[in-house]
Scaffold this motif. Structure first.
Motif, PDB file in Angstrom:
ATOM      1  N   SER A 231      -8.878  82.114 -10.988  1.00  0.00           N
ATOM      2  CA  SER A 231      -9.263  83.010  -9.898  1.00  0.00           C
ATOM      3  C   SER A 231      -8.246  82.968  -8.758  1.00  0.00           C
ATOM      4  CB  SER A 231     -10.656  82.641  -9.378  1.00  0.00           C
ATOM      5  OG  SER A 231     -10.651  81.347  -8.786  1.00  0.00           O
TER       6      SER A 231
ATOM      7  N   ASN B  12      -5.044  82.450  -9.130  1.00  0.00           N
ATOM      8  CA  ASN B  12      -3.856  83.169  -9.581  1.00  0.00           C
ATOM      9  C   ASN B  12      -4.009  84.679  -9.461  1.00  0.00           C
ATOM     10  OD1 ASN B  12      -2.558  80.801 -10.230  1.00  0.00           O
ATOM     11  ND2 ASN B  12      -3.159  80.831 -12.378  1.00  0.00           N
ATOM     12  N   SER B  13      -5.261  85.149  -9.496  1.00  0.00           N
ATOM     13  CA  SER B  13      -5.472  86.599  -9.498  1.00  0.00           C
ATOM     14  C   SER B  13      -6.156  87.099  -8.222  1.00  0.00           C
ATOM     15  CB  SER B  13      -6.317  86.986 -10.713  1.00  0.00           C
ATOM     16  OG  SER B  13      -7.576  86.337 -10.677  1.00  0.00           O
ATOM     17  N   CYS B  14      -6.158  86.270  -7.167  1.00  0.00           N
ATOM     18  CA  CYS B  14      -6.874  86.668  -5.943  1.00  0.00           C
ATOM     19  C   CYS B  14      -6.227  87.868  -5.257  1.00  0.00           C
ATOM     20  CB  CYS B  14      -6.967  85.483  -4.983  1.00  0.00           C
ATOM     21  SG  CYS B  14      -5.362  84.870  -4.421  1.00  0.00           S
ATOM     22  N   GLN B  15      -4.950  88.130  -5.505  1.00  0.00           N
ATOM     23  CA  GLN B  15      -4.275  89.271  -4.901  1.00  0.00           C
ATOM     24  C   GLN B  15      -4.190  90.472  -5.849  1.00  0.00           C
ATOM     25  OE1 GLN B  15      -3.449  89.167  -1.741  1.00  0.00           O
ATOM     26  NE2 GLN B  15      -4.077  87.003  -1.598  1.00  0.00           N
ATOM     27  N   GLY B  16      -4.950  90.414  -6.923  1.00  0.00           N
ATOM     28  CA  GLY B  16      -4.909  91.493  -7.918  1.00  0.00           C
ATOM     29  C   GLY B  16      -4.635  90.919  -9.299  1.00  0.00           C
ATOM     30  N   PHE B  17      -4.280  91.788 -10.230  1.00  0.00           N
ATOM     31  CA  PHE B  17      -4.002  91.342 -11.588  1.00  0.00           C
ATOM     32  C   PHE B  17      -2.738  90.476 -11.611  1.00  0.00           C
ATOM     33  CE2 PHE B  17      -6.596  95.107 -12.434  1.00  0.00           C
ATOM     34  CZ  PHE B  17      -7.500  94.576 -13.346  1.00  0.00           C
ATOM     35  N   ALA B  18      -2.778  89.437 -12.439  1.00  0.00           N
ATOM     36  CA  ALA B  18      -1.622  88.549 -12.552  1.00  0.00           C
ATOM     37  C   ALA B  18      -1.515  88.029 -13.973  1.00  0.00           C
ATOM     38  CB  ALA B  18      -1.753  87.377 -11.574  1.00  0.00           C
ATOM     39  N   LYS B  19      -0.291  87.858 -14.424  1.00  0.00           N
ATOM     40  CA  LYS B  19      -0.074  87.284 -15.745  1.00  0.00           C
ATOM     41  C   LYS B  19      -0.195  85.765 -15.662  1.00  0.00           C
ATOM     42  CE  LYS B  19       3.062  90.831 -17.575  1.00  0.00           C
ATOM     43  NZ  LYS B  19       4.422  91.083 -18.132  1.00  0.00           N
TER      44      LYS B  19
END
Length: 327
Positions: free
Chosen positions: A161, A163-170
């Motif tokens: 969560s 890693n992806s708090c600013q949007g989609f992330a790989k």
């Protein structure tokens, strides 16, 4: 000059003897063996093995059937791809197929082929299997560690969560699932995390991570020296020396965990605590070496980030996510 000629002659005679031996074995007609492709002396079918292995085996099965044989150097191998034949191997003929090949890796790292994953079928193996089934993998014992598995899944979810708090992330899931597996195993074994947050002893964790990386490099059957005796005799690539060094390092680390538990006499519900309590009443069955061997088998299994491991982890993640949403 005379010494050089002597050594050269001896080396040539040795090579000729080995080649002659394998040539005879290749020409010998074995009845009742599964079909196989033509093989070479010394190498057997190693020259035919290409990655990915499953596609190579599939190609052979199309030509030679669901059961065929190969020679990995000096090691005879049978590949079975028929579900009914596999079932027969693990039921009707399980004892016949119970023994394991004796590799250098299992000699040095697995305490001279004495762990449950490396030992030959017999009284010792049956005793290890009994201990594993009753004291480690029983439903009751595994249920006692349910909270650890749940907590580690939460750690992974929090990390994802962030890693992806600013949007989609790989994200690279393979290493995350590997860390999840090792943290679960080690919290069950000794009550400690060695990856991510809440690592209490960073130096000890660093040693553990290094050992696991090295074990993964030697895991499986990927070393040519294990299959070609000539390469083993000359210790090509210093494989045996490297295995001995890793074995000493691994043994010292595992013994340290046991000694720490024994000296502190903590009443934690870890696997080592439980096995040490059994050691007091049955010292002949629960020696330090047997305890270390049981832990080692769990750790080596943890180095396998196979589809089964990923499927298990993903199932836990999805189940936990569903429970959060419902809550």
């Amino acid at each position: 000059m005379e010494d050089m000629l002597l050594y050269s002659s001896l080396s040539l005679l040795l090579l000729l003897a080995v080649a002659f031996k394998f040539l005879l074995q290749t020409r010998t007609k074995h009845k009742h063996l599964p079909p196989s492709p033509p093989s070479l002396p010394i190498l057997g079918h190693l020259h035919l093995i290409k990655k990915p292995l499953h596609r190579t085996f599939h190609r052979f099965s199309q030509k030679y059937g669901n059961i065929f044989s190969l020679k990995f150097g000096s090691q005879f191998v049978v590949i079975v791809s028929s579900p009914s034949a596999v079932e027969e191997c693990f039921t009707k003929n399980d004892i016949i197929l119970a023994n394991r090949p004796r590799f250098l890796a299992t000699k040095h790292i697995a305490y001279n082929h004495t762990t449950v994953a490396a030992a030959s079928y017999g009284d010792h193996w049956r005793n290890l299997r009994r201990i594993s089934a009753l004291e480690i993998f029983s439903t009751n014992r595994l249920n006692m560690f349910l909270g650890i598995r749940t907590d580690e899944v939460k750690h992974l979810l929090h990390k994802l969560s962030r890693n992806s708090c600013q949007g989609f992330a790989k994200v690279e899931l393979k290493s995350m699932f590997s860390e999840l597996t090792f943290n679960i195993i080690m919290r069950m074994v000794v009550g400690k995390r060695y990856y991510g947050e809440d690592v209490k002893d960073e130096e000890e964790a660093r040693k553990f991570r290094g050992i696991m990386k090295d074990l993964a490099g030697f895991a499986g059957a990927s070393n040519p020296q294990e299959f070609v005796p000539l390469l083993r005799w000359i210790d090509h690539g210093r494989l045996e020396k490297r295995l001995m060094k890793l074995a000493n390092k691994t043994d010292a680390f595992l013994q340290g965990l046991i000694d720490e538990k024994r000296s502190k006499e903590e009443k934690m519900n870890t696997m080592i605590d439980h096995l040490l309590s059994l050691q007091k009443s049955q010292p002949e069955y629960y020696t330090d070496q047997i305890i270390k061997g049981l832990i080692l088998v769990l750790l080596v299994a943890g180095t396998d980030t196979s589809a089964v491991t990923l499927e298990w982890a993903m199932s836990n993640l999805l189940n936990h996510s569903s429970s959060v949403e419902e809550g």
